[in-house]
Design an enzyme around this catalytic site. Structure first.
Site, mmCIF file in Angstrom:
data_model
loop_
_atom_site.group_PDB
_atom_site.id
_atom_site.type_symbol
_atom_site.label_atom_id
_atom_site.label_comp_id
_atom_site.label_asym_id
_atom_site.label_seq_id
_atom_site.Cartn_x
_atom_site.Cartn_y
_atom_site.Cartn_z
ATOM 1 N N GLY A 120 0.824 -1.197 0.000
ATOM 2 C CA GLY A 120 0.000 0.000 0.000
ATOM 3 C C GLY A 120 0.857 1.246 0.000
ATOM 4 O O GLY A 120 1.999 1.220 0.468
ATOM 5 N N SER A 121 0.313 2.345 -0.549
ATOM 6 C CA SER A 121 1.025 3.617 -0.453
ATOM 7 C C SER A 121 0.793 4.217 0.934
ATOM 8 O O SER A 121 0.021 3.687 1.730
ATOM 9 C CB SER A 121 0.536 4.570 -1.535
ATOM 10 O OG SER A 121 0.927 4.098 -2.808
ATOM 11 N N GLY A 122 1.490 5.321 1.214
ATOM 12 C CA GLY A 122 1.373 5.960 2.514
ATOM 13 C C GLY A 122 2.543 5.654 3.437
ATOM 14 O O GLY A 122 2.587 6.127 4.568
ATOM 15 N N HIS A 123 3.484 4.832 2.924
ATOM 16 C CA HIS A 123 4.666 4.473 3.727
ATOM 17 C C HIS A 123 5.928 5.129 3.176
ATOM 18 O O HIS A 123 7.038 4.709 3.498
ATOM 19 C CB HIS A 123 4.859 2.952 3.733
ATOM 20 C CG HIS A 123 3.668 2.190 4.183
ATOM 21 N ND1 HIS A 123 3.085 2.391 5.402
ATOM 22 C CD2 HIS A 123 2.925 1.228 3.563
ATOM 23 C CE1 HIS A 123 2.042 1.577 5.533
ATOM 24 N NE2 HIS A 123 1.925 0.869 4.431
ATOM 25 N N LYS B 108 5.912 -7.772 2.483
ATOM 26 C CA LYS B 108 5.635 -7.618 3.913
ATOM 27 C C LYS B 108 4.480 -8.558 4.268
ATOM 28 O O LYS B 108 3.556 -8.754 3.467
ATOM 29 C CB LYS B 108 5.268 -6.161 4.233
ATOM 30 C CG LYS B 108 6.420 -5.196 3.966
ATOM 31 C CD LYS B 108 6.216 -3.799 4.557
ATOM 32 C CE LYS B 108 5.101 -3.017 3.905
ATOM 33 N NZ LYS B 108 5.140 -2.945 2.428
ATOM 34 N N ASP C 178 -1.160 -8.592 0.618
ATOM 35 C CA ASP C 178 0.100 -8.503 -0.121
ATOM 36 C C ASP C 178 0.566 -9.881 -0.563
ATOM 37 O O ASP C 178 0.964 -10.096 -1.713
ATOM 38 C CB ASP C 178 1.204 -7.862 0.749
ATOM 39 C CG ASP C 178 1.052 -6.353 0.872
ATOM 40 O OD1 ASP C 178 -0.025 -5.834 0.508
ATOM 41 O OD2 ASP C 178 1.990 -5.689 1.343
ATOM 42 N N HIS D 87 -0.226 0.585 9.585
ATOM 43 C CA HIS D 87 -1.497 1.104 9.075
ATOM 44 C C HIS D 87 -2.376 1.528 10.232
ATOM 45 O O HIS D 87 -3.576 1.671 10.103
ATOM 46 C CB HIS D 87 -2.236 0.036 8.275
ATOM 47 C CG HIS D 87 -1.367 -0.685 7.312
ATOM 48 N ND1 HIS D 87 -0.732 -1.861 7.635
ATOM 49 C CD2 HIS D 87 -1.006 -0.390 6.056
ATOM 50 C CE1 HIS D 87 -0.013 -2.263 6.594
ATOM 51 N NE2 HIS D 87 -0.161 -1.385 5.622
#
Lengths: 332, 332
Positions: free
Chosen positions: B54-57, B105, B110, B219
């Site tokens: 996911g994006s945001g990391h 991860k 994922d 998250h």
């Protein structure tokens, strides 16, 4: 106040200890002082660069101590100018015989204290020059400044003047380069939130849930105005327009861009701002030679961003490309 | 929701455009996909590394695409696994004939999507192996995971397995190195604030003004418990104790330490945490060979930190020291 700290009066000391523990291959402490210098200081016959200012702007300035950038960084209390004796110790620790250039952000306290230190060093026979950075186009004069403030563009002085020193240029030439970068760089910032100086324990200013502050300084000093939050593109356009209005950059000329986070803004948002900066510069035919996106000059946990634009020529491009090896900025 | 964005449904696309605009010397986009690969992909006869999630990391994972680390990074929607077709395109774009290692991860989505992509690629004759990172010692099983979660330690897999691939090791050997790093690395985090997924528009969890969440995931998934905010030293001790309890590191052995910010925490605080980590490791006679302090694996604007400890041997030390040249991590 939600912070990961111990004693709120001791954050600078503990931070410096944490930096030396993290980066012993780059920096060492000048014992008894809040000064970090290159591990191999003094570097003989190389012009040395010293910068610094209040803490709370990390990685500025200690994170930029290393090959191709600074030789020494002086850490004042949070948002407080370092005292002259601290700056003086930094100068003495880094001078390798070729003299020292002080990179000073234009705040009244910084200028006074760095200049006093320069006089003390000169009295000991150390060659000292200085350059005053005033890249912030937002306001003339401010809470802590006569004239324009020095903000994120300062890091570009470190990079380019640092590269000039590394190349072996003499003090006057390194100062000439630094002055040219100051002349060619402009910045402006905005924020969504204030920040909290640990010792104060409360926010530096008030801002509404749907407001942003435009043109503020890196200590939360007031900017031009508050307004309702705009989109990233509108924010980028607004800052960039003010920056370009103050520069002479023509079509086909080249610039470097820095999109700088103030500490609490995710990288995702900085890249979204960068997208629009590139788009707008492209529309005007201005070429982006290099882009830096990240947290370079922060205000503790403040959410916000600044944009800096540096007009380049062949000399500055070469220096921008020079190798750098510091904890916070590396370039192969 | 205070964010510097445009359309909250379009943040990943605009971020990727901003990244490519910023770093054309490092990355290019796989057209039509949310995939960044090395500018010179595919690198012939080198094992390629693909990661993502996911994006945001950010800077994970696109910021680590470059020499000595990843070949490709797949960006899902914010905190959402990328779809198999996106991962498949990444694999195809980077395979230079020596095969591809997927660094995943340990999140159920994922794993499912990366494995499906691996099958699609294998059906085309591409050699694919994978490694699943589960460094988080906080909890067994969680909102999105069976078993332990993968968090900041993932970046160390990128670094060391990336260095192994750069050295020319074959796929099985690169996988062996990656598996060894997974076996040797442990992490744990805490936070002071939640974060806001743009499309959701509201905080991911609630937390009191004087509380912190211990052991949460990247998250904002629940950790072990909430408690009142402790001092930086107490926080460091608490996380480190749990990490070391789960590792076999003895006196005189060497480790790498990563003190990772979750996006909204000032570097100052990370260094204060690092000070205590070094102190405590020192008291136990454990030697710190290298330290990384900064924002490597973030959760948007979340304020908080994680600590990772990687047990080293001679092979891992050499790989840790290998040259890296990516937008977010460089080593000369």
């Amino acid at each position: 106040m939600k912070k990961i700290i111990n004693d709120r009066e001791n954050v600078v000391e503990e931070m410096l200890q944490g930096m030396v523990a993290a980066h012993p291959e780059y920096v060492k402490r000048v014992e008894g002082y809040d000064v970090l210098v290159r591990k191999n200081s003094p570097v003989q016959d190389k012009v040395a660069l010293v910068s610094g200012g209040g803490s709370g702007h990390e990685p500025s300035h200690g994170g930029f101590v290393g090959k191709g950038m600074l030789d020494g960084a002086v850490a004042g209390e949070v948002f407080t100018s370092p005292t002259p004796d601290q700056v003086y110790e930094a100068i003495k620790a880094v001078d390798g015989g070729a003299g020292v250039l002080l990179v000073i952000k234009n705040y009244t306290g910084d200028i006074m204290n760095f200049e006093m230190a320069a006089e003390m060093a000169a009295a000991e026979g150390i060659l000292v020059e200085n350059v005053v950075v005033n890249d912030d186009v937002a306001v003339e004069n401010s809470t802590y400044t006569t004239g324009r403030r020095g903000i994120a563009g300062t890091v570009l002085i470190h990079k380019l003047a640092g590269a000039a020193a590394e190349k072996g240029l003499e003090l006057k030439e390194v100062k000439r380069v630094a002055d040219k970068v100051v002349k060619n760089v402009r910045s402006m910032g905005m924020s969504l939130t204030p920040c909290i100086v640990p010792a104060a324990g409360k926010p530096s200013f008030e801002i509404g849930e749907d407001e942003m502050e435009v043109g503020l300084g890196i200590h939360g000093e007031p900017g031009t105005h508050k307004e309702s939050i705009k989109s990233a593109d509108e924010i980028a356009d607004q800052l960039l327009e003010k920056i370009l209005d103050d520069m002479e950059v023509k079509e086909d000329e080249e610039v470097a861009v820095m999109v700088n986070g103030l500490g609490g803004t995710p990288l995702m948002e900085l890249y979204i701002v960068n997208r629009e900066v590139h788009k707008k510069l492209g529309e005007q035919g201005i070429k982006v030679y290099k882009t830096l996106v990240g947290n370079f000059m922060t205000s503790l946990e403040m959410a916000g961003a600044s944009i800096s634009v540096l007009k380049l020529d062949d000399e500055l491009k070469e220096l921008l490309d020079g190798e750098a090896d510091t904890p916070a900025f590396k370039q192969l």
